[in-house]
Design a protein around this motif. Structure first.
Motif, mmCIF file in Angstrom:
data_model
loop_
_atom_site.group_PDB
_atom_site.id
_atom_site.type_symbol
_atom_site.label_atom_id
_atom_site.label_comp_id
_atom_site.label_asym_id
_atom_site.label_seq_id
_atom_site.Cartn_x
_atom_site.Cartn_y
_atom_site.Cartn_z
ATOM 1 N N PHE A 52 0.948 -1.147 0.058
ATOM 2 C CA PHE A 52 -0.034 -0.019 0.017
ATOM 3 C C PHE A 52 0.813 1.276 -0.013
ATOM 4 C CE2 PHE A 52 -3.183 -3.054 1.580
ATOM 5 C CZ PHE A 52 -4.153 -2.859 0.733
ATOM 6 N N HIS A 53 1.812 1.254 0.708
ATOM 7 C CA HIS A 53 2.979 2.335 0.470
ATOM 8 C C HIS A 53 3.413 2.686 -0.781
ATOM 9 C CE1 HIS A 53 4.191 1.452 5.052
ATOM 10 N NE2 HIS A 53 2.974 1.966 5.206
ATOM 11 N N ALA A 54 3.615 1.533 -1.600
ATOM 12 C CA ALA A 54 4.112 1.669 -2.891
ATOM 13 C C ALA A 54 3.034 2.302 -3.799
ATOM 14 C CB ALA A 54 4.680 0.388 -3.574
ATOM 15 N N PHE A 55 1.798 1.690 -3.827
ATOM 16 C CA PHE A 55 0.890 2.214 -4.559
ATOM 17 C C PHE A 55 0.289 3.597 -4.250
ATOM 18 C CE2 PHE A 55 -1.032 -2.291 -5.497
ATOM 19 C CZ PHE A 55 0.106 -2.318 -6.419
ATOM 20 N N GLY A 56 0.576 4.135 -3.137
ATOM 21 C CA GLY A 56 0.071 5.423 -2.717
ATOM 22 C C GLY A 56 1.218 6.331 -3.225
ATOM 23 N N VAL A 57 2.223 5.972 -3.108
ATOM 24 C CA VAL A 57 3.328 7.100 -3.655
ATOM 25 C C VAL A 57 3.381 7.156 -5.253
ATOM 26 C CG1 VAL A 57 5.803 7.326 -4.276
ATOM 27 C CG2 VAL A 57 4.961 6.647 -1.955
ATOM 28 N N LEU A 58 2.847 5.867 -6.041
ATOM 29 C CA LEU A 58 2.643 6.028 -7.316
ATOM 30 C C LEU A 58 1.481 7.038 -7.598
ATOM 31 C CD1 LEU A 58 3.126 4.916 -10.208
ATOM 32 C CD2 LEU A 58 1.524 3.014 -9.640
ATOM 33 N N GLY A 59 0.365 7.159 -6.964
ATOM 34 C CA GLY A 59 -0.833 8.069 -7.240
ATOM 35 C C GLY A 59 -0.260 9.374 -6.905
ATOM 36 N N ILE A 60 0.413 9.732 -5.858
ATOM 37 C CA ILE A 60 0.923 11.068 -5.834
ATOM 38 C C ILE A 60 1.809 11.348 -6.949
ATOM 39 C CG2 ILE A 60 2.494 12.502 -4.289
ATOM 40 C CD1 ILE A 60 1.520 10.833 -1.961
ATOM 41 N N LEU A 61 2.632 10.698 -7.726
ATOM 42 C CA LEU A 61 3.440 10.854 -8.608
ATOM 43 C C LEU A 61 2.511 11.294 -9.885
ATOM 44 C CD1 LEU A 61 6.404 8.322 -8.375
ATOM 45 C CD2 LEU A 61 6.352 10.823 -7.964
ATOM 46 N N MET A 62 1.552 10.439 -9.996
ATOM 47 C CA MET A 62 0.830 10.744 -11.035
ATOM 48 C C MET A 62 -0.178 12.016 -11.006
ATOM 49 S SD MET A 62 -0.559 9.081 -13.696
ATOM 50 C CE MET A 62 -1.539 9.668 -15.088
ATOM 51 N N SER A 63 -0.499 12.437 -9.762
ATOM 52 C CA SER A 63 -1.103 13.647 -9.562
ATOM 53 C C SER A 63 -0.222 14.973 -10.098
ATOM 54 C CB SER A 63 -1.545 13.900 -8.145
ATOM 55 O OG SER A 63 -0.377 14.008 -7.150
ATOM 56 N N VAL A 64 1.049 14.755 -10.148
ATOM 57 C CA VAL A 64 1.866 15.676 -10.419
ATOM 58 C C VAL A 64 2.147 15.855 -11.761
ATOM 59 C CG1 VAL A 64 4.263 16.614 -10.773
ATOM 60 C CG2 VAL A 64 3.360 15.618 -8.427
ATOM 61 N N LEU A 65 1.704 14.760 -12.767
ATOM 62 C CA LEU A 65 1.723 14.690 -13.955
ATOM 63 C C LEU A 65 0.494 15.227 -14.504
ATOM 64 C CD1 LEU A 65 3.293 13.596 -16.423
ATOM 65 C CD2 LEU A 65 1.898 11.337 -16.253
ATOM 66 N N LEU A 66 -0.936 14.964 -13.928
ATOM 67 C CA LEU A 66 -1.914 15.447 -14.189
ATOM 68 C C LEU A 66 -2.026 16.986 -14.052
ATOM 69 C CD1 LEU A 66 -4.424 12.710 -12.699
ATOM 70 C CD2 LEU A 66 -3.992 13.040 -14.937
ATOM 71 N N PHE A 67 -1.208 17.424 -13.066
ATOM 72 C CA PHE A 67 -1.285 18.977 -12.746
ATOM 73 C C PHE A 67 -1.029 19.787 -14.082
ATOM 74 C CE2 PHE A 67 0.641 22.935 -11.469
ATOM 75 C CZ PHE A 67 -0.382 23.372 -10.823
ATOM 76 N N PHE A 68 -0.032 18.987 -14.852
ATOM 77 C CA PHE A 68 0.698 19.686 -15.721
ATOM 78 C C PHE A 68 -0.098 19.419 -17.173
ATOM 79 C CE2 PHE A 68 4.095 19.708 -12.823
ATOM 80 C CZ PHE A 68 4.377 21.548 -12.891
ATOM 81 N N PHE A 69 -0.512 18.342 -17.293
ATOM 82 C CA PHE A 69 -1.154 18.061 -18.708
ATOM 83 C C PHE A 69 -2.624 17.616 -18.714
ATOM 84 C CE2 PHE A 69 3.433 16.736 -18.484
ATOM 85 C CZ PHE A 69 3.820 17.197 -19.794
ATOM 86 N N LEU A 70 -3.419 17.366 -17.662
ATOM 87 C CA LEU A 70 -4.826 17.617 -17.862
ATOM 88 C C LEU A 70 -5.589 18.784 -17.950
ATOM 89 C CD1 LEU A 70 -6.892 15.387 -17.590
ATOM 90 C CD2 LEU A 70 -7.275 15.811 -15.111
ATOM 91 N N LYS A 71 -5.714 19.097 -19.035
ATOM 92 C CA LYS A 71 -6.645 20.359 -19.482
ATOM 93 C C LYS A 71 -7.685 19.928 -20.414
ATOM 94 C CE LYS A 71 -2.226 22.802 -18.789
ATOM 95 N NZ LYS A 71 -1.343 23.888 -19.287
#
Length: 410
Positions: free
Chosen positions: A170-189
């Motif tokens: 669960f620790h690993a999957f949670g970190v993966l989600g946080i990294l994905m949110s950074v990607l979405l912040f810049f490209f999800l428009k």
């Protein structure tokens, strides 16, 4: 010309980002179905308690579907997606720090609140980016991510639990989600690509009370409730069934579960193409056919004498269940006006998550009641598929349009 090319490129970028986010969503959400096996041993839980751990997530998840859909219509899909992803990633990490049955219940409850806004917001993002003629295929691609997420969650969770333990999983999957949110912040428009009339409709918000007067809204919610009883029931208990009844180890169970998931992936993509090309106005027949196939295969699966037959019937069940599911999930994007899609999808998902809250707990109770036998639990799932069949018979989409449905609430 360059603007059209840019919009075409942007909509596929958005689809790709949402596709990856849905996969992460299912990694986080479904890993508990595997992890609950060692969790139950560590915390000395019975089947009823195990079912409650799975179901409590859906209780809060269901409530947040309604709120999340409304928030998406009001504030836009991008903000809601980003906030939801961050919240559920944090609670995924916290799941790995659970120290008791009660702490797991609380964390899973908060997990559901954090994640509940995402499904409606992601559907709205598609509607903001794709024209109506392409939404069936776009939604089927997004729905196919759930089958990949389900496949990967089983395989990866089973492997990681045996190597690094369920907490680090669960620790690993949670970190993966946080990294994905950074990607979405810049490209999800997301950007609206429909015509001016649709843009004007988007600005017209329909009050929730008036939206509730639309018959199709209730029909979609009821049908999605029925198919979700089966989908979440099997997702929650098939791993335990294969391990406890069919005596597979975790790794073997994870590997063999790839077959039904792969078949489901193909079914979802094919369904989206069929909807857009051949079944406009006749979508209810896909729902009925899919529900019948699923109900029959659940019964056969319960009485299958061997593992190969269990997997065969589970694979055919996935074809039917996802034929119905994909069709139901596509209908709001085709027949509701842009200003109501988020709220309508949230309401529909509310029914699905109610099923997610009910199904695992009922199955756990029934399995305990029959001293570990899964037969009665499978019969419960089979009967649940009667709900979408009967409801689909009353569905009328042939002469429907966003304008007609909008007029129903005036």
């Amino acid at each position: 010309m360059e603007g059209n090319v840019g919009r075409e490129k942007q909509k596929y970028i958005i689809l790709g980002l949402l596709f990856m986010t849905w996969i992460i969503n299912y990694l986080d959400k479904l890993s508990i179905n595997i992890a609950v096996i060692p969790i139950a041993k560590e915390f000395h839980l019975n089947e009823s308690q195990t079912g409650l751990i799975i179901s409590v997530f859906f209780m809060s998840y269901a409530v947040m579907q309604l709120i999340g859909g409304w928030l998406s219509d009001k504030y836009g899909s991008r903000k809601v997606i980003l906030i939801s992803l961050l919240l559920w990633s944090v609670f995924t990490i916290l799941t790995g720090y659970a120290w008791s049955f009660i702490s797991l219940i609380v964390i899973r409850l908060l997990f559901g609140l954090g994640e509940g806004s995402f499904p409606a917001a992601s559907s709205l993002a598609l509607a903001e980016s794709f024209p109506k003629a392409e939404r069936g295929r776009a939604k089927s691609v997004l729905t196919s991510a759930t089958t990949i997420g389900g496949l990967l969650s089983t395989v990866i969770a089973a492997s990681l639990i045996t190597t690094i333990g369920w907490r680090n999983l669960f620790h690993a999957f949670g970190v993966l989600g946080i990294l994905m949110s950074v990607l979405l912040f810049f490209f999800l428009k997301p950007s609206v690509t429909e015509n001016v009339k649709d843009v004007e409709q988007k600005a017209t918000k329909v009050p929730f009370k008036k939206l509730l007067k639309m018959p199709m809204l209730w029909q979609l919610m009821i049908m999605y409730f029925g198919v979700s009883i089966v989908n979440w029931g099997l997702a929650s208990w098939m791993p335990s069934y294969l391990v406890k009844v069919k005596h597979l180890d975790l790794v073997s169970m994870g590997a063999i579960s790839m077959i039904p998931a792969a078949v489901g992936f193909i079914s979802v993509l094919t369904t989206g193409w069929i909807i857009d090309k051949f079944m406009v106005g006749r979508e209810k027949y896909l729902i009925i056919i899919g529900a019948i196939i699923s109900g029959v295969c659940v019964y056969l699966m319960a009485h299958a004498p061997s593992i190969p037959l269990v997997i065969t019937y589970q694979s055919i069940n996935n074809i039917g269940a996802l034929l119905a599911t994909t069709t139901i999930l596509t209908l709001p994007l085709k027949y509701f006006s842009p200003g109501t899609i988020g709220t309508a999808v949230g309401f529909m998902y509310f029914g699905g998550q109610l099923a997610g809250a009910i199904s695992p707990s009922i199955m756990g109770f029934v399995i305990s009641l029959f001293n570990g036998s899964y037969n009665a639990a499978f019969i419960f799932l089979m009967l649940a598929m009667i709900i979408p069949i009967i409801t689909a018979l009353t569905l009328r989409t042939k002469d429907s349009s966003p304008e007609v449905l909008q007029a129903q609430v005036q």
